[in-house]
Design a protein around this motif. Structure first.
Motif, PDB file in Angstrom:
ATOM      1  N   UNK A 100       0.829  -1.200   0.000  1.00 56.84           N
ATOM      2  CA  UNK A 100       0.000   0.000   0.000  1.00 56.84           C
ATOM      3  C   UNK A 100       0.866   1.253   0.000  1.00 56.84           C
ATOM      4  N   UNK A 101       1.956   1.227   0.772  1.00 52.42           N
ATOM      5  CA  UNK A 101       2.866   2.368   0.801  1.00 52.42           C
ATOM      6  C   UNK A 101       3.521   2.570  -0.563  1.00 52.42           C
ATOM      7  N   UNK A 102       3.892   1.479  -1.212  1.00 43.93           N
ATOM      8  CA  UNK A 102       4.508   1.594  -2.540  1.00 43.93           C
ATOM      9  C   UNK A 102       3.500   2.119  -3.559  1.00 43.93           C
ATOM     10  N   UNK A 103       2.247   1.714  -3.436  1.00 48.06           N
ATOM     11  CA  UNK A 103       1.209   2.176  -4.361  1.00 48.06           C
ATOM     12  C   UNK A 103       1.004   3.680  -4.239  1.00 48.06           C
ATOM     13  N   UNK A 104       1.249   4.232  -3.053  1.00 53.09           N
ATOM     14  CA  UNK A 104       1.064   5.663  -2.832  1.00 53.09           C
ATOM     15  C   UNK A 104       2.343   6.461  -3.090  1.00 53.09           C
ATOM     16  N   UNK A 105       3.450   5.760  -3.325  1.00 56.77           N
ATOM     17  CA  UNK A 105       4.735   6.424  -3.539  1.00 56.77           C
ATOM     18  C   UNK A 105       4.888   6.857  -4.985  1.00 56.77           C
ATOM     19  N   UNK A 106       5.867   7.724  -5.194  1.00 62.35           N
ATOM     20  CA  UNK A 106       6.178   8.079  -6.578  1.00 62.35           C
ATOM     21  C   UNK A 106       7.145   7.041  -7.149  1.00 62.35           C
ATOM     22  N   UNK A 107       7.212   7.022  -8.456  1.00 63.48           N
ATOM     23  CA  UNK A 107       8.038   6.042  -9.160  1.00 63.48           C
ATOM     24  C   UNK A 107       9.505   6.178  -8.759  1.00 63.48           C
ATOM     25  N   UNK A 108       9.967   7.401  -8.522  1.00 66.07           N
ATOM     26  CA  UNK A 108      11.371   7.619  -8.148  1.00 66.07           C
ATOM     27  C   UNK A 108      11.713   6.885  -6.856  1.00 66.07           C
ATOM     28  N   UNK A 109      10.796   6.878  -5.904  1.00 66.00           N
ATOM     29  CA  UNK A 109      11.035   6.185  -4.640  1.00 66.00           C
ATOM     30  C   UNK A 109      11.142   4.687  -4.851  1.00 66.00           C
ATOM     31  N   UNK A 110      10.243   4.122  -5.658  1.00 68.43           N
ATOM     32  CA  UNK A 110      10.261   2.679  -5.922  1.00 68.43           C
ATOM     33  C   UNK A 110      11.523   2.298  -6.675  1.00 68.43           C
ATOM     34  N   UNK A 111      11.928   3.133  -7.616  1.00 68.24           N
ATOM     35  CA  UNK A 111      13.174   2.863  -8.353  1.00 68.24           C
ATOM     36  C   UNK A 111      14.353   2.888  -7.396  1.00 68.24           C
ATOM     37  N   UNK A 112      14.383   3.869  -6.487  1.00 65.82           N
ATOM     38  CA  UNK A 112      15.473   3.948  -5.501  1.00 65.82           C
ATOM     39  C   UNK A 112      15.497   2.698  -4.625  1.00 65.82           C
ATOM     40  N   UNK A 113      14.324   2.213  -4.214  1.00 64.47           N
ATOM     41  CA  UNK A 113      14.264   1.000  -3.404  1.00 64.47           C
ATOM     42  C   UNK A 113      14.786  -0.215  -4.168  1.00 64.47           C
ATOM     43  N   UNK A 114      14.658  -0.181  -5.486  1.00 63.59           N
ATOM     44  CA  UNK A 114      15.134  -1.309  -6.288  1.00 63.59           C
ATOM     45  C   UNK A 114      16.655  -1.305  -6.438  1.00 63.59           C
ATOM     46  N   UNK A 115      17.293  -0.213  -6.002  1.00 64.05           N
ATOM     47  CA  UNK A 115      18.750  -0.133  -6.081  1.00 64.05           C
ATOM     48  C   UNK A 115      19.262   0.403  -7.407  1.00 64.05           C
ATOM     49  N   UNK A 116      18.371   0.915  -8.227  1.00 66.20           N
ATOM     50  CA  UNK A 116      18.777   1.452  -9.529  1.00 66.20           C
ATOM     51  C   UNK A 116      18.857   2.969  -9.484  1.00 66.20           C
ATOM     52  N   UNK A 117      19.568   3.518 -10.444  1.00 70.07           N
ATOM     53  CA  UNK A 117      19.569   4.960 -10.641  1.00 70.07           C
ATOM     54  C   UNK A 117      18.233   5.340 -11.264  1.00 70.07           C
TER      55      UNK A 117
END
Length: 159
Positions: A100-117
């Motif tokens: 649910x937190x990821x669904x409300x996050x912006x894409x930049x945050x999810x990308x950062x969590x994935x360890x990518x630039x």
């Protein structure tokens, strides 16, 4: 009725086996993605089999409704089902809370969590036909669809 009898009980037994095994695997978190899919679809088939089985065995079933213990067990099942819809605040699965937190996050945050630039993650999304920038929310990107959200997360974290 004989045509119904040929498949109702075997379907009920087969789907009970699939639901039981996949349910136990899911309970202990040792299931695969296909186990979950099987569990969900077998549930529909089991419902069909149970309804057909109930039609075939209505008289014996209705006799159970006259027995206090049987009524109590079935009533307890209905009560537990009803209580499962009760909203629980602050509880729930940690995985569900993270999703649910990821669904409300912006894409930049999810990308950062994935360890990518950021740029790399945006390129991965673009290659999959998903146009986004750093301000796009996951809800905007996926249209709020959980299945699509899971695919996007899988895509980003697979890199």
């Amino acid at each position: 009725m004989s045509a119904l009898r040929k498949w109702a009980t075997p379907l009920t037994v087969a789907t009970f086996l699939a639901m039981g095994v996949t349910g136990i695997l899911m309970f202990f978190h040792v299931d695969s993605a296909l186990n979950k899919v099987l569990h969900e679809w077998a549930g529909w088939l089991m419902l069909l089999g149970v309804l057909a089985h109930l039609v075939l065995n209505w008289r014996p079933f209705s006799a159970y409704l006259k027995r206090p213990m049987a009524r109590g067990i079935m009533g307890a099942g209905v009560l537990v089902l009803a209580l499962s819809f009760w909203p629980v605040s602050g509880g729930g699965s940690p995985v569900q809370q993270v999703m649910q937190a990821m669904a409300q996050s912006d894409v930049a945050t999810v990308i950062a969590l994935s360890g990518q630039e950021l740029e790399t993650g945006l390129e991965v999304l673009a290659a999959a036909g998903l146009e986004a920038d750093h301000t796009t929310t996951m809800a905007e990107l996926t249209g709020g669809a959980r299945g699509v959200q899971m695919q996007v997360i899988d895509l980003l974290f697979a890199q």
